[in-house]
Design an enzyme around this catalytic site. Structure first.
Site, PDB file in Angstrom:
ATOM      1  N   GLU A  80      15.949   5.067  -9.263  1.00 42.28           N
ATOM      2  CA  GLU A  80      15.685   6.211  -8.406  1.00 42.28           C
ATOM      3  C   GLU A  80      16.938   6.506  -7.591  1.00 42.28           C
ATOM      4  O   GLU A  80      17.664   5.582  -7.201  1.00 42.28           O
ATOM      5  CB  GLU A  80      14.507   5.930  -7.453  1.00 42.28           C
ATOM      6  CG  GLU A  80      13.175   5.735  -8.167  1.00 42.28           C
ATOM      7  CD  GLU A  80      12.045   5.428  -7.197  1.00 42.28           C
ATOM      8  OE1 GLU A  80      12.354   5.035  -6.046  1.00 42.28           O
ATOM      9  OE2 GLU A  80      10.870   5.571  -7.577  1.00 42.28           O
ATOM     10  N   GLY A 126      14.355   6.783 -15.885  1.00 37.08           N
ATOM     11  CA  GLY A 126      13.563   5.710 -16.452  1.00 37.08           C
ATOM     12  C   GLY A 126      13.916   4.355 -15.884  1.00 37.08           C
ATOM     13  O   GLY A 126      13.107   3.430 -15.930  1.00 37.08           O
ATOM     14  N   ARG A 146      14.977  10.882 -10.187  1.00 37.88           N
ATOM     15  CA  ARG A 146      14.279   9.714 -10.705  1.00 37.88           C
ATOM     16  C   ARG A 146      14.489   9.648 -12.207  1.00 37.88           C
ATOM     17  O   ARG A 146      14.384  10.656 -12.903  1.00 37.88           O
ATOM     18  CB  ARG A 146      12.779   9.789 -10.389  1.00 37.88           C
ATOM     19  CG  ARG A 146      11.986   8.612 -10.968  1.00 37.88           C
ATOM     20  CD  ARG A 146      10.498   8.743 -10.731  1.00 37.88           C
ATOM     21  NE  ARG A 146      10.141   8.492  -9.340  1.00 37.88           N
ATOM     22  CZ  ARG A 146       9.730   9.410  -8.489  1.00 37.88           C
ATOM     23  NH1 ARG A 146       9.630  10.671  -8.897  1.00 37.88           N
ATOM     24  NH2 ARG A 146       9.412   9.117  -7.252  1.00 37.88           N
ATOM     25  N   ASP A 179      24.935   7.260 -22.879  1.00 32.18           N
ATOM     26  CA  ASP A 179      23.744   8.038 -22.519  1.00 32.18           C
ATOM     27  C   ASP A 179      24.137   9.439 -22.046  1.00 32.18           C
ATOM     28  O   ASP A 179      23.668   9.931 -21.030  1.00 32.18           O
ATOM     29  CB  ASP A 179      22.955   7.315 -21.422  1.00 32.18           C
ATOM     30  CG  ASP A 179      21.533   7.862 -21.282  1.00 32.18           C
ATOM     31  OD1 ASP A 179      21.033   8.469 -22.257  1.00 32.18           O
ATOM     32  OD2 ASP A 179      20.938   7.703 -20.210  1.00 32.18           O
TER      33      ASP A 179
END
Length: 630
Positions: free
Chosen positions: A26, A23, A21, A147
């Site tokens: 999922e 931000g 999970r 990221d």
């Protein structure tokens, strides 16, 4: 739908248990019913799926990421949307991405499970090199990850590395979301580049910065900067760059240099792309030198760089503004009361941020420690001893007759009481002013240059000379000679082979004597025979003739051979009394002459035929006589 019936996406993907999970989404373990294989299904969270602009970007991004095909990128098999009905009857399209299922753990889990919270330097370099290779491929495909962090890198059970979350990371960046607008990026503030923190556009060098943060954490067990999100953004933009070895003394200087270059604030001074950083990590793993610009960056910064505080947090932050770089303010009129109020309001956030950064770095009490003696130790041992005492290490390399790497001085000295965490400067011997010329004979010109530079010398004048002893552009000799002592920084002149040799005229010599000389010149020999009255083996001619010739060519020699053997036939006259042996007829022969009993003592009308005599084969002599007259 009954509780026992799995949720089905796209008519083929069964949604199983929740395995991750984040931000924004999922991740569920899934099963591809059509192909019968396990998959991972990432489903966008419902609250983000309500944004129509975000949905459009997510759809486009899912399509582009599906085109990525690299061994170190989690493969994307499919994407789609699942329509759900909300309470009240409204429908909502939830996008999802179907990905390769990797049997392994994220680097975050690996670090959490490690006793030291770190990964060995060689293994960390291997992992990050594969991450960079994946990023280099994605950058070529026009996708910036944005990221990179331990939670987005999988380490499979077979040791392979897989980078994840390309799609959503790009979609988040495209929304221009800030850290105050969404909680999606707060967890990754430890890895954002300075340009991201400033809200500027990002490019492939931003991924390089984040990967540098990742490597720092694998080596030390902590990120380069720590604190709350606002403090982190300030540090990424303004704080000095810590070295991994200041937290973990076992980190080699090459990795210090690579991390430092990757974390450079100015992206133009950073690694230009992921491939360049990956190549340096590969060179480190292979025992080869890393890029000179990277090592020079470390050398220039070593004496000025701070060190990261050992875990837990507590490193002081530089919060005072750089007044030297500020332009001089022009004369201004006296501020009104309202102006001062506005100025004060504008300065409050900065003051609070500075106070927060300062207070976060302060301990409850100042702990004093005694500086241990490290003079006489090698650099690694000295670092370890100072770290054990809770002190940081600054290193200066100096000219000294002591063994290279030995600590020859320290400041403060042994026994001095200082605050825990303070730096101790050690002077490390870089060797004497004089060095010896290394043995570079036989090396190529490029290899010789590198060997000289490694010894602190420079390549001087290069002269070419014909020589059979070395291949073209390989060193024949040096001046000064090998093993001679010279001042550090001196130039060494070298003579390299031209690739040519001087060929003589060998006409008249014996080929057996010529062969050895030709082979010694690095040439090949071809022999052609020619009948001649000269002594067998004598060189009658050569091609090419005397003069310069490239090494490796073939010289053709014409060599004398003796004439072929011949048969000599001698003819002699024969008489009736010749003694011959007839071996070619069945008639018996005797040693006595044979005559017709009716013949007279003198033949009439007869002829006597000469018979050739040969040593090679038998002959028959016959006397032919006409009949006697009545």
């Amino acid at each position: 739908m009954s509780s026992s019936t799995p949720r089905l996406l796209g008519g083929r993907y069964e949604v199983g248990e929740l395995i991750g999970r984040g931000g924004m989404a999922e991740v569920h373990l899934g099963h591809d019913a059509r192909l019968g294989r396990p998959v991972a299904i990432k489903i966008l969270r419902t609250d983000h799926a309500r944004d129509a602009a975000f949905l459009g970007r997510f759809r486009r991004e899912a399509q582009s990421v599906a085109g990525l095909n690299h061994r170190s990128i989690v493969a994307v098999y499919d994407s789609g949307e699942d329509r759900i009905t909300e309470t009240g009857g409204a429908t909502l399209d939830i996008p999802y991405i179907v990905m390769e299922y990797v049997d392994g753990r994220t680097l975050r889990e690996v670090l959490n499970d490690s006793e030291t919270g770190t990964i060995e330097p060689d293994e960390a370099a291997r992992i990050v090199q594969q991450v960079l290779e994946a990023l280099d491929y994605s950058h070529e495909m026009g996708i910036v990850h944005r990221d990179i962090k331990p939670g987005n890198v999988m380490l499979a059970d077979d040791g392979s590395v897989k980078v994840m979350d390309f799609g959503i990371a790009r979609a988040i960046a495209d929304t221009q979301a800030t850290m105050t607008q969404t909680q999606a990026v707060i967890g990754t503030a430890q890895y954002i580049s300075p340009e991201q923190a400033r809200g500027e556009t990002v490019d492939k060098r931003s991924d390089v910065y984040s990967t540098g943060c990742l490597l720092f954490e694998l080596l030390t067990g902590r990120t380069p900067y720590t604190g709350e999100p606002i403090s982190l953004t300030y540090q990424h933009v303004n704080a000095d760059i810590p070295l991994p070895s200041s937290v973990n003394p076992s980190v080699p200087p090459e990795l210090d240099a690579i991390v430092l270059h990757a974390l450079t604030k100015d992206r133009d001074e950073r690694y230009p792309d992921a491939r360049a950083m990956a190549e340096d990590l590969g060179a480190f793993r292979g025992g080869m030198p890393i890029s000179p610009v990277v090592t020079e960056h470390l050398d220039a910064a070593t004496t000025a760089l701070p060190v990261a505080a050992a875990r837990p947090e507590g490193a002081p932050l530089r919060t005072e503004p750089d007044t030297a770089s500020m332009p001089a303010a022009p004369p201004r009129r006296r501020r009104s009361g309202l102006g001062w109020v506005i100025a004060a309001l504008l300065l409050i956030p900065l003051a609070l941020l500075g106070w927060y950064a300062w207070s976060a770095s302060q301990g409850d009490d100042v702990v004093e420690v005694a500086v241990p003696r490290v003079v006489g130790m090698d650099e690694d041992a000295a670092r370890a001893e100072l770290n054990k005492a809770g002190l940081r290490t600054d290193v200066e390399t100096v000219t000294n007759d002591a063994t290279i790497g030995e600590v020859v001085a320290q400041d403060p000295g042994e026994g001095t009481s200082v605050a825990e965490g303070d730096p101790v400067t050690i002077e490390v011997s870089g060797g004497p002013d004089e060095v010896t010329v290394p043995s570079i004979v036989g090396m190529s010109r490029g290899e010789a240059k590198s060997a000289l530079e490694a010894q602190g010398l420079e390549l001087g004048t290069v002269t070419k000379e014909d020589s059979p002893d070395q291949s073209a552009n390989h060193v024949i000799s040096t001046s000064p000679g090998v093993a001679e002592s010279v001042a550090r920084g001196s130039k060494v002149d070298v003579v390299v082979a031209s690739g040519d040799v001087e060929l003589k005229d060998y006409t008249g010599q014996q080929i057996d004597e010529v062969r050895n000389e030709i082979f010694a010149l690095g040439l090949d020999v071809k022999v052609e025979s020619e009948t001649s009255s000269e002594e067998p083996g004598t060189v009658l001619g050569q091609n090419p003739g005397a003069g310069k010739i490239k090494q490796g060519r073939t010289v053709t020699f014409t060599v004398a051979t003796e004439p072929e053997s011949t048969t000599t036939v001698t003819e002699t006259p024969s008489t009736t009394s010749d003694e011959t042996t007839d071996e070619t007829t069945d008639e018996p022969t005797t040693d006595e002459p044979t005559s017709d009993p009716t013949s007279t003592s003198e033949p009439t009308g007869g002829t006597l035929s000469p018979s050739p005599t040969s040593t090679d084969r038998p002959t028959t002599d016959r006397t032919t006589q006409s009949p006697a007259s009545p």
